[in-house]
Design an enzyme around this catalytic site. Structure first.
Site, PDB file in Angstrom:
ATOM      1  N   ASP A  67      -8.402  -4.073  -0.523  1.00  0.00           N
ATOM      2  CA  ASP A  67      -8.164  -4.661  -2.081  1.00  0.00           C
ATOM      3  C   ASP A  67      -8.481  -5.485  -2.082  1.00  0.00           C
ATOM      4  OD1 ASP A  67      -9.070  -1.539  -1.896  1.00  0.00           O
ATOM      5  OD2 ASP A  67      -6.896  -1.735  -2.047  1.00  0.00           O
ATOM      6  N   HIS A 121       0.688  -1.369  -0.228  1.00  0.00           N
ATOM      7  CA  HIS A 121       0.212   0.253   0.186  1.00  0.00           C
ATOM      8  C   HIS A 121       1.173   1.020   0.169  1.00  0.00           C
ATOM      9  CE1 HIS A 121      -2.818   2.629   1.512  1.00  0.00           C
ATOM     10  NE2 HIS A 121      -3.908   1.825   1.160  1.00  0.00           N
TER      11      HIS A 121
END
Length: 435
Positions: free
Chosen positions: A370, A312
């Site tokens: 995600d 991320h």
């Protein structure tokens, strides 16, 4: 704000030194207030992507990427996702505190009574092709809400801002569900006031007039958790867009439409969709037996193959939302009996490799929210091209909370980033025959 200390900037080109106040937040890095830099020196700072610039003061959401920490109004996301539902989280983001039982009941009542959209809006959908991307439909319909609700467009009126916030939170599930129903050629399902926020959305998505739809509580809770985990995420691209649009005095519906348009970008809101596309590509290449070849391509510097859903930009450690979403993922797969589905088995195998392989562990490429949310949404029956709409639905409360905070800020000014100009200096136009 009262400065905690000062910073002195010295120049090598003869420009006089200048002092700037330093402010300390309740948590996080200190900030140097450079608002007087241009007036005192004639110089700007250069910070593409605003990676080192605090563009606002905020009390809503805080992220510590090194610790893997996400706080809504000071509360850890792990506690909120376990102990609260989405509308409680909405109340918190909007008001700064969690509601008591009476406040929660009143807030739920206000949201529930605004879930319907104006009947004329149903005609908007007929102007779109059936195969239009649902985000295109959502951008248009949310922006159009301002044409129907003239009674809450005075952004300087606190009550108007509250009404607009409720309307946006309430109507977003209805619009997302309508976009889906239109794309599959099914009739729109009106909201049902005796259902919870997430259960009502699932009914509008998957119910039909032919039979009574009974929401599955495990799946409803999974969707509710997705919404909580995506409700806000500090000053990201779409939130910054909402603030920038709002700084011009634009109405809240237009500002949220701008945020949705920004979220549509694949580098921002399309990550979970990209994860499913990646898994689909591995399936096409042979599935589970070929996963070793896929991992080898990911590690190959000369390959263009990317591992989606891992690592991320902000979190340099484990994404705190990922652990919660992982638990939800397994709950949903078990509830639906999908543990042996080839796509999901492939995803779990990929997860295992990433958590154990030294290449990924040393680079802290842990599965992020995600990766799991895409799997969960697919299991729920949500089409891949609707994933970003679900993201927009969840993030609406964060956008409106950030917008409200900005409008109420006494020092708020219209956003006006500066530039480092490297084009041609002033020159004169020559007659066309001499060029």
């Amino acid at each position: 704000m009262t400065p905690n200390s000062k910073a002195t900037l010295n120049f090598a080109d003869g420009t006089p030194s200048i002092e700037f106040p330093i402010y300390k937040g309740s948590v996080g890095p200190d900030v140097i207030d450079i608002r007087k830099l241009y007036g005192g020196t004639g110089k700007f700072t250069f910070d593409p992507g605003f990676m080192s610039t605090a563009a606002c003061e905020s009390k809503i959401t805080y992220i510590d990427g090194d610790k893997g920490e996400l706080l809504y109004r000071g509360y850890p996301i792990e506690q909120l996702a376990v102990n609260c539902d989405y509308l409680e989280t909405c109340y918190l983001l909007l008001n700064g505190e969690l509601p008591d039982a009476t406040q929660k009941k009143d807030f739920e009542h206000r949201v529930t009574n605004h879930t319907m959209v104006h009947e004329q809006m149903t005609r908007f959908f007929q102007g779109f092709r059936r195969d239009a991307h649902p985000m295109a439909v959502l951008v248009g319909c949310v922006g159009a809400l301002s044409a129907f609700y003239h009674d809450s467009l005075d952004i300087q009126n606190p009550e108007h801002r509250r009404i607009s916030a409720i309307r946006l939170i309430a109507k977003m599930p209805t619009l997302v569900a309508m976009a889906y129903k239109y794309s599959v050629g099914q009739p729109f399902m009106y909201p049902k006031n005796d259902l919870s926020y997430s259960a009502n959305f699932m009914r509008m998505m998957f119910g039909t007039p032919c039979a009574e739809y009974v929401p599955n509580p495990v799946l409803v809770r999974a969707l509710d958790r997705i919404l909580i985990l995506h409700a806000d995420h500090e000053q990201n691209a779409s939130t910054s867009t909402v603030r920038l649009a709002g700084s011009s005095g634009a109405n809240p519906f237009a500002c949220i439409a701008a945020g949705i348009a920004t979220l549509w970008g694949p580098a921002h809101g399309g990550a979970n969709e990209a994860c499913l596309v990646m898994l689909g590509d591995i399936q096409k290449q042979g599935g589970l037996p070929k996963i070793g070849e896929f991992i080898a391509q990911v590690k190959d510097k000369n390959s263009n193959v990317k591992l989606m859903g891992f690592g991320h930009r902000v979190y340099k450690n484990y994404d705190p939302r990922a652990k919660l979403m992982r638990e939800t993922c397994y709950e949903v797969l078990n509830e639906l009996g999908l543990q042996d589905d080839p796509m999901f088995k492939l995803a779990m195998a990929l997860e295992k490799i990433a958590l154990e392989d030294e290449y990924f562990v040393s680079r802290k490429l842990y599965p992020n929210v995600d990766f799991y949310s895409g799997i969960v949404q697919k299991a729920l029956g949500i089409p891949t091209d609707l994933f970003t709409c679900i993201f927009a639905l969840a993030r609406t409360v964060g956008w409106i909370a950030q917008w409200t905070e900005m409008i109420a800020e006494p020092d708020q000014k219209i956003g006006r980033p500066r530039q480092l100009f490297t084009g041609a200096p002033r020159r004169d136009v020559t007659p066309i025959g001499q060029r």
